[in-house]
Design an enzyme around this catalytic site. Structure first.
Site, short mmCIF file in Angstrom:
data_model
loop_
_atom_site.label_atom_id
_atom_site.label_comp_id
_atom_site.label_asym_id
_atom_site.label_seq_id
_atom_site.Cartn_x
_atom_site.Cartn_y
_atom_site.Cartn_z
N LYS A 1 5.25 -14.54 -29.51
CA LYS A 1 4.67 -12.95 -29.16
C LYS A 1 4.19 -12.90 -30.34
O LYS A 1 3.86 -12.81 -31.43
CB LYS A 1 6.21 -12.03 -29.79
CG LYS A 1 5.72 -11.04 -29.12
CD LYS A 1 6.28 -10.59 -27.67
CE LYS A 1 5.87 -9.39 -27.44
NZ LYS A 1 4.25 -8.96 -27.24
N SER B 1 3.66 -5.53 -32.18
CA SER B 1 4.49 -6.04 -31.08
C SER B 1 5.41 -6.74 -31.50
O SER B 1 6.22 -7.38 -30.52
CB SER B 1 4.30 -6.23 -29.64
OG SER B 1 3.32 -5.17 -29.39
N LYS C 1 9.35 -6.99 -31.04
CA LYS C 1 10.38 -6.94 -30.01
C LYS C 1 10.58 -8.32 -29.83
O LYS C 1 11.63 -8.39 -29.29
CB LYS C 1 8.98 -7.07 -29.04
CG LYS C 1 8.38 -5.77 -28.60
CD LYS C 1 7.68 -6.07 -27.57
CE LYS C 1 6.72 -3.99 -27.53
NZ LYS C 1 5.60 -4.36 -27.08
N SER D 1 4.63 -7.32 -23.20
CA SER D 1 5.20 -6.61 -24.38
C SER D 1 5.16 -5.58 -23.73
O SER D 1 4.53 -4.13 -24.35
CB SER D 1 3.74 -6.85 -25.27
OG SER D 1 3.89 -6.49 -26.36
#
Length: 454
Positions: free
Chosen positions: A238, A66, A69, A122
């Site tokens: 993140k 993720s 992103k 997320s």
């Protein structure tokens, strides 16, 4: 214009080669040894300079999960307005799995709220919906991701989705993710979103109640009540995890003027948090930021010495934002400067890049300033006219002055061992104009004597 640019390229190229031979002997260069880490691929980069403070297999290609992103949010911020309405399609809802915020088909949210869902919770459906909205199609957005990665200098990356779910054609490296994060951190909106601990999405056409979001990054937020990994200097980041990627983590921290980016890939939780914290502590304890314009004393001193007009400002200057990063045991003058040409720019003619311990540690641009060039007026007698005269005003083009400056500085540098190519341009400008004026005055005197003899 082409001829002028060729001359500038030639002069700067010769200066760059010349500097190699005149660099003074440096003190022994020391780079602090970093801590032991458990992750397979790791990097710590200083955001304003791009200086790599620590790396371990940073170009190893891995599945990012993720942290993908970060690129998705960067493209969304650059290519849309935050109040645009994003509609969740059937594909966005049903072709994603894993983390999400339970959106429904035809649900409508603003782009800003989608980005909060994407970066805090997320939410994979938010990533898919953003891709469909920003690109002309979902596939077009994937092309945008890869084009942007190439523009940023990523060489280990191929994106195949906007959320990071497992895909054998979707990979990147810690180094490339640091480059992407470095670009994203230039945007204040991105910084605000990734630095938000909690957020509320207002009711939508499909949800009558507010949706509460909590940032999953445990160095920023006590997600699910876990406070042991909180880090005082963390400003965002993140998280990522899939079974094939393992734990991935991108984290941003600020202290003492430095902004650090740490990317950890292919690690087992909670070691990704432990490695990141240890690396931040190591970097903040052992390195410091130096502003180039404030500390490049030889440039500043020579500019002052060579002023010929009392109230005139410098024609060339160092960008005041440029910095370098050095170990705390070193001083600014320990870094070795090198001039590099900058092409296709009207305002920037070059860049001073510094190295230390065989590492590029930052630099700054050499810019043409807004200083005004004085006008030189010469009287020219017109044949056949006894009393009337016509004034001729010669305006000096800054770029052409720079051309002459660079050429003469090269010759001066060979004699005196000077490697800062912008140091003596005022004196050169003065000499050029004096010679031009002397030639014109001599011509006028000669013309008058010939006329008197007649």
């Amino acid at each position: 214009m082409k001829r002028k640019n060729k001359w500038i390229s030639l002069m700067l190229g010769m200066l760059c080669l010349f500097q190699i031979n005149v660099i003074p002997v440096q003190a022994e260069e020391y780079w602090p040894e970093g801590p032991q880490t458990l992750g397979e691929s790791i990097i710590v980069m200083e955001a304003s300079t791009g200086t790599i403070l620590y790396e371990k297999n940073s170009h190893q290609q891995s599945y990012p999960a993720s942290i993908t992103k970060i690129m998705t949010s960067l493209l969304a911020i650059e290519n849309s307005n935050m109040d645009e309405e994003v509609v969740f399609s059937k594909n966005a809802v049903y072709r994603t799995e894993g983390s999400g915020i339970s959106r429904d088909v035809d649900e409508v949210m603003t782009m800003e709220e989608c980005l909060y869902g994407l970066m805090l919770e997320s939410a994979n459906e938010c990533g898919y919906a953003i891709a469909e909205h920003v690109g002309e199609s979902y596939e077009d957005f994937i092309n945008m991701m890869n084009q942007k990665a190439e523009e940023l200098g990523c060489k280990d990356t191929h994106f195949n989705n906007p959320h990071g779910l497992p895909d054998e054609n979707h990979w990147t490296s810690a180094y490339d993710m640091a480059l992407i994060a470095k670009e994203a951190l230039k945007n204040d909106l991105f910084r605000m979103i990734v630095g938000t601990r909690r957020h509320k999405i207002p009711p939508t056409n499909k949800h009558e109640e507010e949706t509460y979001l909590s940032n999953h990054h445990k160095m920023l937020n006590d997600y699910k009540g876990d406070k042991q990994y909180l880090y005082d200097y963390c400003i965002g980041g993140k998280t990522g995890y899939t079974s094939v990627a393992g734990s991935t983590l991108a984290t941003f921290a600020e202290k003492d003027g430095m902004t650090l980016i740490c990317v950890v890939m292919r690690e087992q939780a909670p070691n990704h948090y432990l490695d990141t914290r240890n690396l931040f502590d190591y970097c903040f304890e052992n390195f410091q930021l130096w502003n180039v314009a404030e500390n490049e004393k030889s440039y500043e001193q020579n500019v002052k010495e060579n002023k010929i007009f009392e109230n005139e400002e410098s024609l060339l200057g160092l960008n005041k934002e440029g910095c370098i990063v050095l170990p705390k045991a070193a001083v600014f003058t320990d870094a070795v400067p090198k001039v590099k040409e900058v092409k296709n720019s009207d305002d920037i003619i070059g860049r001073i890049q510094y190295t230390y311990a065989d590492r590029i540690v930052g630099g700054t641009d050499i810019e043409i300033t807004d200083a005004k060039i004085s006008e030189f007026q010469f009287q020219e007698e017109i044949e056949g006219e006894k009393k009337d005269s016509k004034k001729k005003v010669v305006k000096v083009d800054i770029k052409y002055v720079v051309l002459g400056i660079l050429g003469v500085i090269l010759l001066a540098g060979i004699g005196f061992g000077i490697y800062h190519f912008v140091d003596n341009f005022y004196l050169i400008k003065y000499k050029i104009e004096c010679r031009r004026q002397n030639r014109m005055n001599f011509r006028d005197i000669k013309f008058k004597k010939k006329k008197d003899r007649k």
